[in-house]
Design an enzyme around this catalytic site. Structure first.
Site, PDB file in Angstrom:
ATOM      1  N   ASP A   1     -34.711  25.023  17.633  1.00 33.30           N
ATOM      2  CA  ASP A   1     -36.024  25.235  17.009  1.00 33.30           C
ATOM      3  C   ASP A   1     -35.949  24.802  15.551  1.00 33.30           C
ATOM      4  O   ASP A   1     -35.064  25.244  14.821  1.00 33.30           O
ATOM      5  CB  ASP A   1     -36.389  26.732  17.110  1.00 33.30           C
ATOM      6  CG  ASP A   1     -37.836  27.004  16.741  1.00 33.30           C
ATOM      7  OD1 ASP A   1     -38.558  26.041  16.427  1.00 33.30           O
ATOM      8  OD2 ASP A   1     -38.224  28.193  16.772  1.00 33.30           O
TER       9      ASP A   1
ATOM     10  N   HIS B   1     -45.320  22.247  24.357  1.00 36.43           N
ATOM     11  CA  HIS B   1     -45.493  22.841  23.026  1.00 36.43           C
ATOM     12  C   HIS B   1     -45.479  21.793  21.920  1.00 36.43           C
ATOM     13  O   HIS B   1     -46.290  21.847  20.986  1.00 36.43           O
ATOM     14  CB  HIS B   1     -44.398  23.894  22.787  1.00 36.43           C
ATOM     15  CG  HIS B   1     -44.434  24.510  21.436  1.00 36.43           C
ATOM     16  ND1 HIS B   1     -45.548  25.168  20.945  1.00 36.43           N
ATOM     17  CD2 HIS B   1     -43.501  24.558  20.438  1.00 36.43           C
ATOM     18  CE1 HIS B   1     -45.292  25.604  19.727  1.00 36.43           C
ATOM     19  NE2 HIS B   1     -44.069  25.238  19.386  1.00 36.43           N
TER      20      HIS B   1
HETATM   21  C1  HEM Z   1     -43.251  31.503  20.630  1.00 39.31           C
HETATM   22  C2  HEM Z   1     -43.047  31.054  19.433  1.00 39.31           C
HETATM   23  C3  HEM Z   1     -42.519  29.658  19.195  1.00 39.31           C
HETATM   24  C4  HEM Z   1     -41.356  29.106  19.647  1.00 39.31           C
HETATM   25  C5  HEM Z   1     -40.261  29.749  20.498  1.00 39.31           C
HETATM   26  C6  HEM Z   1     -41.343  27.742  19.173  1.00 39.31           C
HETATM   27  C7  HEM Z   1     -40.335  26.842  19.439  1.00 39.31           C
HETATM   28  C8  HEM Z   1     -40.388  25.496  19.128  1.00 39.31           C
HETATM   29  C9  HEM Z   1     -39.403  24.530  19.532  1.00 39.31           C
HETATM   30  C10 HEM Z   1     -38.157  24.833  20.354  1.00 39.31           C
HETATM   31  C11 HEM Z   1     -39.807  23.315  19.067  1.00 39.31           C
HETATM   32  C12 HEM Z   1     -39.118  21.961  19.277  1.00 39.31           C
HETATM   33  C13 HEM Z   1     -38.127  21.643  18.191  1.00 39.31           C
HETATM   34  C14 HEM Z   1     -38.733  21.461  16.843  1.00 39.31           C
HETATM   35  O1  HEM Z   1     -39.275  20.407  16.516  1.00 39.31           O
HETATM   36  O2  HEM Z   1     -38.685  22.430  16.076  1.00 39.31           O
HETATM   37  C15 HEM Z   1     -41.040  23.538  18.332  1.00 39.31           C
HETATM   38  C16 HEM Z   1     -41.748  22.561  17.681  1.00 39.31           C
HETATM   39  C17 HEM Z   1     -42.875  22.797  16.938  1.00 39.31           C
HETATM   40  N1  HEM Z   1     -43.554  23.989  16.805  1.00 39.31           N
HETATM   41 FE1  HEM Z   1     -43.057  25.724  17.671  1.00 39.31          FE
HETATM   42  N2  HEM Z   1     -42.483  27.516  18.452  1.00 39.31           N
HETATM   43  C18 HEM Z   1     -43.236  28.666  18.443  1.00 39.31           C
HETATM   44  C19 HEM Z   1     -44.457  28.859  17.836  1.00 39.31           C
HETATM   45  C20 HEM Z   1     -45.098  27.919  17.058  1.00 39.31           C
HETATM   46  C21 HEM Z   1     -46.309  28.144  16.328  1.00 39.31           C
HETATM   47  C22 HEM Z   1     -47.078  29.471  16.287  1.00 39.31           C
HETATM   48  C23 HEM Z   1     -46.602  26.987  15.661  1.00 39.31           C
HETATM   49  C24 HEM Z   1     -47.734  26.648  14.728  1.00 39.31           C
HETATM   50  C25 HEM Z   1     -48.528  27.526  14.142  1.00 39.31           C
HETATM   51  C26 HEM Z   1     -45.586  26.016  16.023  1.00 39.31           C
HETATM   52  C27 HEM Z   1     -45.530  24.723  15.563  1.00 39.31           C
HETATM   53  C28 HEM Z   1     -44.610  23.786  15.963  1.00 39.31           C
HETATM   54  C29 HEM Z   1     -44.632  22.398  15.522  1.00 39.31           C
HETATM   55  C30 HEM Z   1     -45.630  21.765  14.563  1.00 39.31           C
HETATM   56  C31 HEM Z   1     -43.550  21.766  16.145  1.00 39.31           C
HETATM   57  C32 HEM Z   1     -43.118  20.307  15.998  1.00 39.31           C
HETATM   58  C33 HEM Z   1     -43.874  19.423  16.934  1.00 39.31           C
HETATM   59  C34 HEM Z   1     -43.395  17.988  16.779  1.00 39.31           C
HETATM   60  O3  HEM Z   1     -43.772  17.375  15.782  1.00 39.31           O
HETATM   61  O4  HEM Z   1     -42.616  17.529  17.624  1.00 39.31           O
HETATM   62  N3  HEM Z   1     -44.686  26.633  16.856  1.00 39.31           N
HETATM   63  N4  HEM Z   1     -41.365  24.868  18.394  1.00 39.31           N
END
Ligand code: HEM
Length: 313
Positions: free
Chosen positions: A151, A224
């Site tokens: 993450d 996601h």
């Molecule tokens: C259940 C809660 C969450 C989990 C477990 C989670 C986990 C992850 C994981 C594993 C990734 C892929 C690796 C990375 O690029 O960091 C990711 C990407 C991302 N997450 Fe989350 N996330 C959560 C909630 C959120 C929330 C609430 C937001 C925004 C308000 C968010 C925004 C993003 C964004 C913008 C990306 C990158 C997308 C990209 O450009 O590829 N996430 N998240």
């Protein structure tokens, strides 16, 4: 004009292995001088801790909620986008809004160091505040969410992160501040573990073991990393700085992600949330929400150390 030179250390690529996330409410007492003194002295507290534990990757930042801002600084202007977070209700899932006046994000390699600052904060604020929530986060192997996926990969690099996390000329009085949005998510681990690795990868949009992004022809529209992306009117991607950490009490069956996003404009984070909970133009709600339920949601403003120190006057 007083140009703020010292933002709080919200950007930290080497953030410690442990974190404490603390949300407090302010007691309804017309005399808030104790809290103001505390805020004015916060940078000194952080400096002292950093001096005491120089090799601990220690950092701490402090955010102030909208209601608290009105209460504490009735005569001061307010950051342009600081308002209470309004819940986002989708057809299937809701991003709930919960209360919070002060928020502390404490990071260090050892939990003992996080605890040290938390306990000083408690001693100094116990008469004037009450606890709302406290979550202990830990770095899981190579920076994974408790769901097993790395993450934070698409986070901006250090220099770019400054542009993304700190308020700029658009709100000159609060230059160098940051909007921090927090959400505590509980995961349904049984449902999650019942999925095959390939299916989990389609939920996140990346490979589980090596974190490689799935190719566009394999990645579903409700993954996601597809749904959470935000763009401006010209189609340029908008970013925030995430510092999520997992938490878990396995014997109690409680596991989750403490989501924390810093941004120069809360509107960007809000667009991401709307994409996730309401669905993008194509109507796809984030599939990660089938396994993840937010139990909190609050917005705070993280002013510069200069702003806080000036409160002493
Ligand atoms: C259940 C809660 C969450 C989990 C477990 C989670 C986990 C992850 C994981 C594993 C990734 C892929 C690796 C990375 O690029 O960091 C990711 C990407 C991302 N997450 Fe989350 N996330 C959560 C909630 C959120 C929330 C609430 C937001 C925004 C308000 C968010 C925004 C993003 C964004 C913008 C990306 C990158 C997308 C990209 O450009 O590829 N996430 N998240």
């Amino acid at each position: 004009m007083n140009i703020p030179l010292r933002p709080q250390p919200v950007i930290n690529n080497l953030a410690g292995e442990n974190a404490l996330f603390i949300v407090l409410g302010i007691n309804s007492n017309p005399d808030h001088s104790g809290i103001i003194d505390f805020l004015a002295n916060f940078s000194a507290l952080v400096r002292s801790m950093a001096n005491r534990f120089p090799n601990s990757q220690f950092t701490a930042s402090l955010g102030i909620g909208s209601h608290a801002w009105d209460l504490l600084f009735p005569d001061l202007n307010k950051p342009k986008e600081l308002q209470p977070f309004q819940e986002i209700k989708g057809s299937k899932y809701t991003a709930v809004a919960t209360s919070g006046d002060l928020f502390f994000h404490i990071r260090a390699n050892q939990m003992a160091i996080c605890y040290e600052l938390a306990s000083i904060i408690h001693d100094q604020l116990k008469e004037s505040s009450y606890p709302i929530s406290e979550t202990k986060g830990f770095r899981y192997f190579d920076g994974r969410a408790i769901l097993g996926f790395v993450d934070g990969t698409e986070n901006p690099e250090h220099e770019i992160a400054k542009e993304i996390a700190y308020v700029g000329e658009e709100d000159i009085e609060f230059l160098g501040g940051s909007y921090v949005f927090i959400q505590k998510y509980l995961h349904n681990m049984e449902m999650w573990k019942a999925l095959s690795t390939e299916e989990q990868e389609k939920v996140i949009g990346r490979k589980k073991y090596d974190d490689v992004e799935l190719s566009d022809d394999v990645k579903p529209q409700n993954a996601h990393n597809v749904v959470s992306k935000a763009h401006d009117a010209d189609g340029n991607e908008l970013k925030i700085l995430r510092a999520n950490m997992p938490f878990s009490n396995p014997s109690e069956g409680e596991s989750g992600t403490f989501f924390i996003g810093y941004s120069r404009s809360f509107n960007i984070t809000k667009t991401m949330l709307e994409n996730m909970f309401l669905g993008k133009e194509n109507g796809h709600v984030d599939r990660l929400l089938d396994f993840s339920t937010p139990v909190s949601g609050s917005l705070f403003f993280v002013p510069t150390f200069d702003f806080l120190e000036d409160l002493a006057e």
